[in-house]
Write a protein that holds these residues in place. Structure first.
Motif, PDB file in Angstrom:
ATOM      1  N   LEU A 136       0.827  -1.215   0.000  1.00  0.00           N
ATOM      2  CA  LEU A 136       0.000   0.000   0.000  1.00  0.00           C
ATOM      3  C   LEU A 136       0.857   1.260   0.000  1.00  0.00           C
ATOM      4  N   ARG A 137       2.011   1.191   0.684  1.00  0.00           N
ATOM      5  CA  ARG A 137       2.893   2.357   0.686  1.00  0.00           C
ATOM      6  C   ARG A 137       3.398   2.639  -0.731  1.00  0.00           C
ATOM      7  N   LEU A 138       3.731   1.577  -1.425  1.00  0.00           N
ATOM      8  CA  LEU A 138       4.211   1.748  -2.803  1.00  0.00           C
ATOM      9  C   LEU A 138       3.098   2.336  -3.678  1.00  0.00           C
ATOM     10  N   GLU A 139       1.906   1.845  -3.459  1.00  0.00           N
ATOM     11  CA  GLU A 139       0.757   2.351  -4.223  1.00  0.00           C
ATOM     12  C   GLU A 139       0.544   3.837  -3.940  1.00  0.00           C
ATOM     13  N   GLN A 140       0.683   4.211  -2.647  1.00  0.00           N
ATOM     14  CA  GLN A 140       0.502   5.625  -2.269  1.00  0.00           C
ATOM     15  C   GLN A 140       1.621   6.517  -2.810  1.00  0.00           C
ATOM     16  N   GLN A 141       2.728   5.899  -3.159  1.00  0.00           N
ATOM     17  CA  GLN A 141       3.840   6.671  -3.749  1.00  0.00           C
ATOM     18  C   GLN A 141       3.658   6.826  -5.249  1.00  0.00           C
ATOM     19  N   GLY A 142       2.470   6.518  -5.730  1.00  0.00           N
ATOM     20  CA  GLY A 142       2.171   6.737  -7.143  1.00  0.00           C
ATOM     21  C   GLY A 142       2.530   5.567  -8.034  1.00  0.00           C
ATOM     22  N   TYR A 143       2.550   4.383  -7.467  1.00  0.00           N
ATOM     23  CA  TYR A 143       2.876   3.193  -8.247  1.00  0.00           C
ATOM     24  C   TYR A 143       1.615   2.372  -8.545  1.00  0.00           C
ATOM     25  N   ARG A 144       1.595   1.774  -9.719  1.00  0.00           N
ATOM     26  CA  ARG A 144       0.669   0.671  -9.961  1.00  0.00           C
ATOM     27  C   ARG A 144       1.335  -0.579  -9.393  1.00  0.00           C
ATOM     28  N   ILE A 145       0.618  -1.356  -8.615  1.00  0.00           N
ATOM     29  CA  ILE A 145       1.250  -2.522  -7.989  1.00  0.00           C
ATOM     30  C   ILE A 145       0.597  -3.816  -8.452  1.00  0.00           C
ATOM     31  N   TRP A 146       1.372  -4.889  -8.355  1.00  0.00           N
ATOM     32  CA  TRP A 146       0.881  -6.250  -8.588  1.00  0.00           C
ATOM     33  C   TRP A 146       1.320  -7.087  -7.396  1.00  0.00           C
ATOM     34  N   THR A 147       0.419  -7.905  -6.866  1.00  0.00           N
ATOM     35  CA  THR A 147       0.773  -8.825  -5.778  1.00  0.00           C
ATOM     36  C   THR A 147       0.584 -10.243  -6.299  1.00  0.00           C
ATOM     37  N   GLN A 148       1.654 -11.008  -6.225  1.00  0.00           N
ATOM     38  CA  GLN A 148       1.629 -12.372  -6.753  1.00  0.00           C
ATOM     39  C   GLN A 148       2.340 -13.291  -5.757  1.00  0.00           C
ATOM     40  N   THR A 149       2.316 -14.589  -6.043  1.00  0.00           N
ATOM     41  CA  THR A 149       3.106 -15.534  -5.247  1.00  0.00           C
ATOM     42  C   THR A 149       3.871 -16.454  -6.188  1.00  0.00           C
ATOM     43  N   ILE A 150       5.002 -16.961  -5.694  1.00  0.00           N
ATOM     44  CA  ILE A 150       5.660 -18.057  -6.401  1.00  0.00           C
ATOM     45  C   ILE A 150       5.284 -19.337  -5.645  1.00  0.00           C
ATOM     46  N   PRO A 151       5.467 -20.515  -6.243  1.00  0.00           N
ATOM     47  CA  PRO A 151       5.009 -21.746  -5.585  1.00  0.00           C
ATOM     48  C   PRO A 151       5.589 -21.925  -4.173  1.00  0.00           C
ATOM     49  N   GLU A 152       4.706 -22.317  -3.251  1.00  0.00           N
ATOM     50  CA  GLU A 152       5.099 -22.409  -1.840  1.00  0.00           C
ATOM     51  C   GLU A 152       6.076 -23.556  -1.582  1.00  0.00           C
ATOM     52  N   ASP A 153       6.089 -24.556  -2.496  1.00  0.00           N
ATOM     53  CA  ASP A 153       7.036 -25.654  -2.244  1.00  0.00           C
ATOM     54  C   ASP A 153       8.477 -25.243  -2.550  1.00  0.00           C
ATOM     55  N   ILE A 154       8.652 -24.081  -3.184  1.00  0.00           N
ATOM     56  CA  ILE A 154      10.009 -23.558  -3.389  1.00  0.00           C
ATOM     57  C   ILE A 154      10.445 -22.790  -2.146  1.00  0.00           C
ATOM     58  N   THR A 155       9.551 -21.927  -1.661  1.00  0.00           N
ATOM     59  CA  THR A 155       9.836 -21.176  -0.430  1.00  0.00           C
ATOM     60  C   THR A 155       8.514 -20.708   0.186  1.00  0.00           C
ATOM     61  N   PRO A 156       8.408 -20.789   1.526  1.00  0.00           N
ATOM     62  CA  PRO A 156       7.216 -20.220   2.161  1.00  0.00           C
ATOM     63  C   PRO A 156       7.245 -18.682   2.129  1.00  0.00           C
ATOM     64  N   LYS A 157       8.426 -18.099   1.924  1.00  0.00           N
ATOM     65  CA  LYS A 157       8.541 -16.632   1.773  1.00  0.00           C
ATOM     66  C   LYS A 157       8.315 -16.326   0.306  1.00  0.00           C
ATOM     67  N   ASN A 158       7.071 -16.430  -0.110  1.00  0.00           N
ATOM     68  CA  ASN A 158       6.784 -16.504  -1.552  1.00  0.00           C
ATOM     69  C   ASN A 158       5.937 -15.362  -2.086  1.00  0.00           C
ATOM     70  N   ARG A 159       5.766 -14.295  -1.265  1.00  0.00           N
ATOM     71  CA  ARG A 159       4.939 -13.173  -1.753  1.00  0.00           C
ATOM     72  C   ARG A 159       5.794 -12.222  -2.590  1.00  0.00           C
ATOM     73  N   LEU A 160       5.359 -12.038  -3.816  1.00  0.00           N
ATOM     74  CA  LEU A 160       6.093 -11.191  -4.768  1.00  0.00           C
ATOM     75  C   LEU A 160       5.318  -9.889  -4.952  1.00  0.00           C
ATOM     76  N   LEU A 161       5.996  -8.775  -4.699  1.00  0.00           N
ATOM     77  CA  LEU A 161       5.400  -7.448  -4.886  1.00  0.00           C
ATOM     78  C   LEU A 161       6.110  -6.766  -6.043  1.00  0.00           C
ATOM     79  N   LEU A 162       5.324  -6.331  -7.024  1.00  0.00           N
ATOM     80  CA  LEU A 162       5.895  -5.628  -8.176  1.00  0.00           C
ATOM     81  C   LEU A 162       5.243  -4.261  -8.292  1.00  0.00           C
ATOM     82  N   GLY A 163       5.998  -3.288  -8.751  1.00  0.00           N
ATOM     83  CA  GLY A 163       5.425  -1.950  -8.902  1.00  0.00           C
ATOM     84  C   GLY A 163       6.058  -1.188 -10.051  1.00  0.00           C
ATOM     85  N   GLU A 164       5.223  -0.354 -10.655  1.00  0.00           N
ATOM     86  CA  GLU A 164       5.680   0.492 -11.772  1.00  0.00           C
ATOM     87  C   GLU A 164       5.069   1.877 -11.569  1.00  0.00           C
TER      88      GLU A 164
END
Ligand code: SAM
Length: 239
Positions: free
Chosen positions: A199-227
């Protein structure tokens, strides 16, 4: 190629920290970019298995959204993420891998990758240093896989100051010092912290995407992208 899922032959604990070696070559028999990359990594004999899968899964998701510009891989370790991004899409002229403690084997891995893909030669710079030493460009794609704790926040802040595109896969959430936005009564504390980051990134004027990579690779799998959102021109006032 981009949308390809991992083949059945590679379904063996992708989250293992064991090194991939020549003994694993037969696990990657196909003529796909992923299997060719994996076989090359096996030849190097120095990369933990999970790093291959994390780098690949993050690189392909970033490349579906962001093309062109320099790739800057912060806390990049072996730098496989940056190199996979150039292999997936040659639209970026070069890449910079920054890590305050570059693994000695990062050079070995890079050498085998250049042998397999000579077009990488001279395009990846490895710098032993802090992320605070880098000058970012607006055209950069800033990526960081598993920048521990508050380092992820610094990556996001530095990228946002430069108005660069950014992608992070946070890890090692410090629940005592991190900002959970007061949400951890409802959701897991680490999830709360990543929501606040998004949300902070979004408030800084970014379009954001929230995704995950497969959990069997890592449980720390939340991917945040912004432009950065395009700035709308201010309409001229008629006189
Ligand atoms: C958990 S590792 C992740 C490495 C790699 N990105 C990966 O996904 O395998 C975090 C890395 O950040 C690096 N690091 C920590 N603080 C840093 C800083 N201030 N500047 C640059 N690198 C840093 C560490 O040396 C380490 O290699």
């Amino acid at each position: 190629m981009w949308g390809r899922e991992l083949s059945a032959s590679t379904k063996f604990s992708p989250g293992s920290k064991g090194r991939l070696t020549k003994h694993d070559l037969d696990r990657f028999p196909d003529d796909t970019l992923f299997d060719r990359l994996a076989r090359t990594v096996c030849e190097a004999g120095c990369l933990p298995r999970k790093e291959l899968y994390e780098a690949w899964e993050m690189a392909r998701r970033v490349r579906r959204l962001f093309r062109g510009g320099r790739v800057v891989d912060l806390g990049g370790g072996h730098g496989l993420l940056a190199q996979a991004m150039l292999l997936l899409d040659d639209s970026s002229p070069n890449a910079l891998v920054i890590d305050k403690a570059l693994p000695a084997s990062s050079a070995k891995l890079h050498d085998v990758l250049v042998d397999a893909w000579p077009r990488l030669k001279g395009r990846i710079a490895f710098v032993a240093g802090s992320i605070d030493d880098v000058e970012f460009l607006e055209t950069d794609i800033v990526v960081s896989s598993h920048a521990c704790g508050a380092l992820t926040d610094r990556v996001l802040d530095r990228a946002a100051t430069a108005r660069a595109r950014v992608a992070v896969l946070p890890c090692c959430h410090d629940l005592d010092s991190g900002d959970d936005g007061g949400l951890s009564g409802w959701v897991d504390g680490a999830v709360a912290m990543d929501i606040v980051r998004a949300l902070r990134l979004e408030q800084q004027g970014y379009r954001i995407w929230t995704q995950t990579i497969p959990e069997d690779i890592t449980p720390k799998n939340r991917l945040l992208l912004g432009e950065p959102r395009a700035v709308q021109p201010i309409p001229r006032q008629s006189v």
